[in-house]
Design a protein around this motif. Sequence first.
Motif, mmCIF file in Angstrom:
data_model
loop_
_atom_site.group_PDB
_atom_site.id
_atom_site.type_symbol
_atom_site.label_atom_id
_atom_site.label_comp_id
_atom_site.label_asym_id
_atom_site.label_seq_id
_atom_site.Cartn_x
_atom_site.Cartn_y
_atom_site.Cartn_z
ATOM 1 N N LEU A 114 0.962 -1.265 -0.131
ATOM 2 C CA LEU A 114 -0.132 -0.171 0.010
ATOM 3 C C LEU A 114 1.025 1.290 -0.168
ATOM 4 N N THR A 115 0.780 2.124 -1.025
ATOM 5 C CA THR A 115 1.462 3.303 -1.006
ATOM 6 C C THR A 115 1.013 4.192 0.019
ATOM 7 N N PRO A 116 2.079 5.227 0.337
ATOM 8 C CA PRO A 116 1.606 6.193 1.259
ATOM 9 C C PRO A 116 0.316 6.951 1.367
ATOM 10 N N THR A 117 0.055 7.125 -0.114
ATOM 11 C CA THR A 117 -0.985 7.810 -0.425
ATOM 12 C C THR A 117 -2.319 6.922 -0.229
ATOM 13 N N GLN A 118 -2.153 5.644 -0.602
ATOM 14 C CA GLN A 118 -3.458 4.626 -0.310
ATOM 15 C C GLN A 118 -3.547 4.626 1.213
ATOM 16 N N LYS A 119 -2.401 4.777 1.936
ATOM 17 C CA LYS A 119 -2.658 4.492 3.329
ATOM 18 C C LYS A 119 -3.494 5.821 3.741
ATOM 19 N N ALA A 120 -3.072 6.803 3.401
ATOM 20 C CA ALA A 120 -3.904 8.037 3.503
ATOM 21 C C ALA A 120 -5.284 7.863 3.391
ATOM 22 N N ASP A 121 -5.670 7.297 2.049
ATOM 23 C CA ASP A 121 -7.017 7.241 1.579
ATOM 24 C C ASP A 121 -7.821 6.195 2.640
ATOM 25 N N ILE A 122 -6.941 5.279 2.955
ATOM 26 C CA ILE A 122 -7.698 4.278 4.193
ATOM 27 C C ILE A 122 -8.057 5.368 5.593
ATOM 28 N N ILE A 123 -7.190 6.133 5.808
ATOM 29 C CA ILE A 123 -7.258 6.974 7.163
ATOM 30 C C ILE A 123 -8.301 7.771 6.853
ATOM 31 N N THR A 124 -8.588 8.179 5.619
ATOM 32 C CA THR A 124 -9.628 9.187 5.314
ATOM 33 C C THR A 124 -11.017 8.644 5.498
ATOM 34 N N TYR A 125 -11.010 7.321 4.950
ATOM 35 C CA TYR A 125 -12.324 6.510 4.837
ATOM 36 C C TYR A 125 -12.520 6.282 6.475
ATOM 37 N N LEU A 126 -11.881 5.919 7.308
ATOM 38 C CA LEU A 126 -11.974 5.621 8.662
ATOM 39 C C LEU A 126 -12.367 6.859 9.458
ATOM 40 N N LYS A 127 -11.910 7.983 9.134
ATOM 41 C CA LYS A 127 -12.335 9.213 9.950
ATOM 42 C C LYS A 127 -13.721 9.658 9.325
ATOM 43 N N TYR A 128 -14.064 9.269 8.017
ATOM 44 C CA TYR A 128 -15.272 9.522 7.508
ATOM 45 C C TYR A 128 -16.227 8.629 8.218
ATOM 46 N N LEU A 129 -16.001 7.669 8.641
ATOM 47 C CA LEU A 129 -16.935 6.775 9.592
ATOM 48 C C LEU A 129 -17.180 7.174 10.761
ATOM 49 N N ASP A 130 -16.071 7.949 11.476
ATOM 50 C CA ASP A 130 -16.187 8.308 12.612
ATOM 51 C C ASP A 130 -17.095 9.691 12.833
ATOM 52 N N LYS A 131 -17.079 10.386 11.451
ATOM 53 C CA LYS A 131 -17.999 11.726 11.474
ATOM 54 C C LYS A 131 -19.176 11.543 10.762
ATOM 55 N N ASN A 132 -19.421 10.308 10.392
ATOM 56 C CA ASN A 132 -20.910 9.934 9.888
ATOM 57 C C ASN A 132 -21.540 8.670 10.354
ATOM 58 N N PRO A 133 -22.208 8.740 11.343
ATOM 59 C CA PRO A 133 -22.860 7.660 12.065
ATOM 60 C C PRO A 133 -23.827 6.580 10.827
ATOM 61 N N SER A 134 -23.960 5.645 11.405
ATOM 62 C CA SER A 134 -25.053 4.852 10.470
ATOM 63 C C SER A 134 -26.379 5.702 10.121
ATOM 64 N N PRO A 135 -26.579 5.806 8.924
ATOM 65 C CA PRO A 135 -27.758 6.517 8.292
ATOM 66 C C PRO A 135 -28.956 5.566 8.556
ATOM 67 N N GLY A 136 -28.971 4.318 9.004
ATOM 68 C CA GLY A 136 -30.033 3.303 9.263
ATOM 69 C C GLY A 136 -30.682 3.268 10.472
ATOM 70 N N GLY A 137 -30.213 4.366 11.553
ATOM 71 C CA GLY A 137 -30.480 4.437 12.867
ATOM 72 C C GLY A 137 -29.592 3.618 13.790
ATOM 73 N N PHE A 138 -30.094 2.739 14.744
ATOM 74 C CA PHE A 138 -29.087 1.938 15.537
ATOM 75 C C PHE A 138 -28.579 0.934 14.778
ATOM 76 N N ASP A 139 -27.111 0.717 15.016
ATOM 77 C CA ASP A 139 -26.430 -0.033 14.036
ATOM 78 C C ASP A 139 -26.224 -1.598 14.702
ATOM 79 N N LEU A 140 -26.571 -1.546 16.032
ATOM 80 C CA LEU A 140 -26.354 -2.914 16.656
ATOM 81 C C LEU A 140 -24.970 -3.322 16.631
ATOM 82 N N GLY A 141 -23.799 -2.244 16.778
ATOM 83 C CA GLY A 141 -22.624 -2.705 17.165
ATOM 84 C C GLY A 141 -21.900 -2.697 15.606
ATOM 85 N N ALA A 142 -22.493 -2.484 14.538
ATOM 86 C CA ALA A 142 -22.100 -2.690 13.231
ATOM 87 C C ALA A 142 -21.162 -3.829 12.865
#
Length: 272
Positions: free
Chosen positions: A214-242
């Motif tokens: 994984l190139t450094p840029t790809q690692k940065a993209d994975i971090i971006t995705y995980l931080k996106y999940l932190d800022k955007n909770p499940s749109p379907g309501g209670f996620d039952l622990g995901a």
Amino acid sequence: MTRNSKSTRIGKTSRRGRRHPLATIALVTIGLLSTGGAYALFSSTASAETSSVNTQASVDEGKKLFSSNCATCHGLNLQGVDNVGPSLYGVGAASVSFQVGTGRMPLANQGPQAEKKAVQFTEEQVSSLALYVASLSPGPAIPSAEYLGANGNASTGAELFRVNCAMCHNVAGAGGALTQGKWAPALAGVLPVHIYEAMVTGPQSMPVFNDTNLTPTQKADIITYLKYLDKNPSPGGFDLGAVGPVSEGLFIWIFGLGAIVAVTIWIAAKAN
């Protein structure tokens, strides 16, 4: 000699002795450039010397911290201790930053894997420990800040995460159980620097994702995705622990079948 010839010679002499109007500006410019160059050279040299002194001071501080807190398990020279702690040769600053910066080290007790707990050192102390270990045996370095801003491509990061990480950490980063009592930790709220360091060092049961995988840029993209999940909770309501069908199936089994049994008993009671 006539008066006119004398006047001509005096005029030529005065013109030859007169300074050009731009000469003063040129001299001032040369002086400023020389002074500025000398100052810049002196400042850079002084800064380099100061940085070198500060780095050595951090290494010395890291050595003291290591001797007091880590050498019992890992040896005074990072060689490790049989059946106690592994060698630290080649782990680099990134591994120390991850293990100590997340509280996994110093180890609280022996178990299948080190547990995350409260950090016992300040950021400066963690940095000093990392510098000391890296000074004895270089390895993966602490990542550059340019890859930690969570400003990459979240869509690409999501795809990379599903292919490389979701089988252990769950597609939503909720974590999951592994074999022999080990587990893949949840990734919600984990600092970007620690996510990157985990990818390049492979702690616990995690594989190493070097820059070829994984190139450094790809690692940065994975971090971006995980931080996106932190800022955007499940749109379907209670996620039952995901954690997917495990919790969903248990919910249906308990509440769905429970409701059916309750209705059946009610109907039977009413008929009697």
